[in-house]
Design an enzyme around this catalytic site. Sequence first.
Site, PDB file in Angstrom:
ATOM      1  N   ARG A 112       0.689  -1.194   0.121  1.00  0.00           N
ATOM      2  CA  ARG A 112       0.221   0.055  -0.167  1.00  0.00           C
ATOM      3  C   ARG A 112       1.048   1.245   0.159  1.00  0.00           C
ATOM      4  O   ARG A 112       2.147   1.382   0.529  1.00  0.00           O
ATOM      5  CB  ARG A 112      -0.995  -0.002   1.107  1.00  0.00           C
ATOM      6  CG  ARG A 112      -1.846   1.208   1.493  1.00  0.00           C
ATOM      7  CD  ARG A 112      -3.011   1.058   0.595  1.00  0.00           C
ATOM      8  NE  ARG A 112      -4.033   1.915   1.104  1.00  0.00           N
ATOM      9  CZ  ARG A 112      -5.068   2.280   0.125  1.00  0.00           C
ATOM     10  NH1 ARG A 112      -5.113   1.722  -1.022  1.00  0.00           N
ATOM     11  NH2 ARG A 112      -6.274   2.921   0.723  1.00  0.00           N
ATOM     12  N   THR A 384      -9.918   0.862  -8.925  1.00  0.00           N
ATOM     13  CA  THR A 384      -8.837   0.159  -8.587  1.00  0.00           C
ATOM     14  C   THR A 384      -9.086  -1.266  -9.600  1.00  0.00           C
ATOM     15  O   THR A 384      -9.838  -1.267 -10.338  1.00  0.00           O
ATOM     16  CB  THR A 384      -9.355  -0.191  -7.050  1.00  0.00           C
ATOM     17  OG1 THR A 384      -9.170   0.785  -6.260  1.00  0.00           O
ATOM     18  CG2 THR A 384      -8.487  -1.648  -6.311  1.00  0.00           C
ATOM     19  N   ASN A 404      -6.314   4.725  -6.890  1.00  0.00           N
ATOM     20  CA  ASN A 404      -7.253   5.226  -6.296  1.00  0.00           C
ATOM     21  C   ASN A 404      -8.309   5.776  -7.268  1.00  0.00           C
ATOM     22  O   ASN A 404      -9.227   4.729  -7.837  1.00  0.00           O
ATOM     23  CB  ASN A 404      -6.938   6.317  -5.196  1.00  0.00           C
ATOM     24  CG  ASN A 404      -8.283   6.639  -4.213  1.00  0.00           C
ATOM     25  OD1 ASN A 404      -9.283   5.632  -4.085  1.00  0.00           O
ATOM     26  ND2 ASN A 404      -8.173   7.832  -3.565  1.00  0.00           N
ATOM     27  N   ASP A 426      -7.581   8.574   0.590  1.00  0.00           N
ATOM     28  CA  ASP A 426      -8.176   7.477   1.223  1.00  0.00           C
ATOM     29  C   ASP A 426      -7.899   7.828   2.852  1.00  0.00           C
ATOM     30  O   ASP A 426      -8.700   6.868   3.679  1.00  0.00           O
ATOM     31  CB  ASP A 426      -7.581   6.043   0.991  1.00  0.00           C
ATOM     32  CG  ASP A 426      -8.581   5.508  -0.209  1.00  0.00           C
ATOM     33  OD1 ASP A 426      -9.487   6.000  -0.740  1.00  0.00           O
ATOM     34  OD2 ASP A 426      -7.804   4.516  -0.820  1.00  0.00           O
ATOM     35  N   GLY A 476     -13.621  -1.126  -6.753  1.00  0.00           N
ATOM     36  CA  GLY A 476     -15.037  -0.732  -6.362  1.00  0.00           C
ATOM     37  C   GLY A 476     -15.025   0.269  -5.114  1.00  0.00           C
ATOM     38  O   GLY A 476     -16.157   0.434  -4.555  1.00  0.00           O
ATOM     39  N   GLY A 477     -14.005   0.581  -4.527  1.00  0.00           N
ATOM     40  CA  GLY A 477     -13.969   1.554  -3.450  1.00  0.00           C
ATOM     41  C   GLY A 477     -14.732   0.918  -2.304  1.00  0.00           C
ATOM     42  O   GLY A 477     -14.458  -0.385  -2.075  1.00  0.00           O
TER      43      GLY A 477
HETATM   44  N1  GLY Z   1      -8.365   3.234  -3.223  1.00  0.00           N
HETATM   45  C1  GLY Z   1      -9.456   2.333  -2.915  1.00  0.00           C
HETATM   46  C2  GLY Z   1      -8.988   1.349  -1.752  1.00  0.00           C
HETATM   47  O1  GLY Z   1      -7.911   1.277  -1.331  1.00  0.00           O
HETATM   48  O2  GLY Z   1     -10.016   0.875  -1.261  1.00  0.00           O
END
Ligand code: GLY
Length: 571
Positions: A112, A384, A404, A426, A476-477
């Site tokens: 990440r 994503t 993102n 985020d 899909g966030g």
């Molecule tokens: N940017 C989307 C996630 O990490 O959930």
Amino acid sequence: MRKLSCLFILFTWLFLPAYSQSKNKTTLTSIDAYHYQVKKESVYTKAAVACAHPLASEVGAYVMQKGGNAFDAAIATQLALAVVYPGAGNIGGGGFLIARKKDGKLLGLDYREQAPAKASRDMYLDGAGNAQTQLSQNGRLAAGVPGTVAGLFATLPYAKLSFTQLIQPAIQLAENGFVITEKEATNLNKSQEAFIQYNSVIPVFVKSVPWKAGDTLVQKELANTLKRIQANGAKGFYEGETADLIVAEMKKANGIITKEDLAAYTVKKRIPLEFDYRGYHIAGFPPPSSGGIILWQVMKMIESYPMSSYGFQSTQATQLMVEAERRAYADRAKHMGDPDFFKVPVDSLVSKYYIAQRMHTFTPGKATPSSNIPKSSFPESEETTHISIYDKEGNMVSITTTLNGSYGSKTVVGGAGFLLNNEMDDFSIKPGVPNMYGAVGGEANAIAPGKRMLSSMCPVLVTKNNKPYLVAGTPGGTTIPTSVFQTLVNMIDFTMTPADAVNKPKFHHQWLPDEVYIEKGFPETTKQEMIKMGYHFTDRAAIGRTEVICTQGNRISVAADIRGDDSVAGF
Ligand code: GLY
């Protein structure tokens, strides 16, 4: 001209430069970047890949055919996606990889993005304390320190081929170009203004006339960056010329990533979360993703109910799943963040007692107002991408990776040709105050130097009787965990095929706003009955782009979501 390019691609992929043959003689692929087709589902017997773009799936399958395993495919596919799917495929973003090796051992790699050293809690607030989401979402200041390239090298010890070989298809695709799909053309056209606004040098994504399907996208600068990584390993990205270019890009405006931030970036090994659901064993990703915890919570919340007798998207089944989602998402902001900075009470959140207590207020036939459930947050954007891979040795690899937003920060590193993420958005950019999605964040996910922003990404692996069963995941966030949830329930409770499980309409509830979001095709009767119970419905565009590989004996069924250019490959 096109014919010449085709021949050139074929030639270069069959006769790689000498340096690419040092570790292993395997040559890579005659995949035709000018003529390719989307393939939505198939059955294979040895190995399979499903991801957001046909060329990247083919690259993954090809490296496995040439002696690589699922980890080789994971590296080559991600790199190919960084070229052919610039909206979310990336080397300027980050991701999570969960794998089950052929010996049954699980692996979790957290690559990440993280906040630069100069980041601070209130960096996106103006003098009056108002959140400036345009800064957390666009341009240089929106970028976290990228993790993807480090993630690829952390995957390499499990692979068989050399990195030099695995990156070669991506270099060829970037250098010689590939034809874009209609969806890519549409997406590029939508972002033209932003590309101009957030770059000092106009990037290759900008065109004087609108993009259309069949146009060729050539990315020479990206090819050169990939070559530096090929020649110098991770240092080809985090140090030297690429790092210089990233820092120079930061200095063009308000960016804060330094050479020290880049040199200090490391991948973290995380222990996957594991739980059982109706005889299936599920492994998901732990914090800094919320995905694994949410999935665990919602599945346990519904497990004691007879879902299969309720029926797919019946009123009873949908109401129960919506109420489970509402409760799990309400836990998100208060309790979830980077575990290296905030103590996430994982054991408590998934304990039998807590799950039972959470469902105590569930009333069949009646909506529980979200105001009766403690607070939550869900600021992620939806752009994503996910890759599912399975190989003939039994290795299962599930990766979700992201910039993102669509095309991330919209800033391309000048001279290096790749997009930077806008993952800083985020974080809860102002804890306790609703963000642009109407969501509120918490202290758990407040910005701090070196901290990783909370994610919803939810790559999963499922085994049955200790044997591989399913590799799945989706972009899909905040809809990611619910998409995965519904895909698993569709297969386990409603015995659907992978393709049906992925493609049937989905619904989503995330506590706030107190709405049930539905895709086109959601049953009208269920909707009307639930409206009478007190639910509010909102139609929305596609939910997720899920990729599923299901293995049963020698039969590997693979399905790519119909909602995008997603495509399968294998043999
Ligand atoms: N940017 C989307 C996630 O990490 O959930």
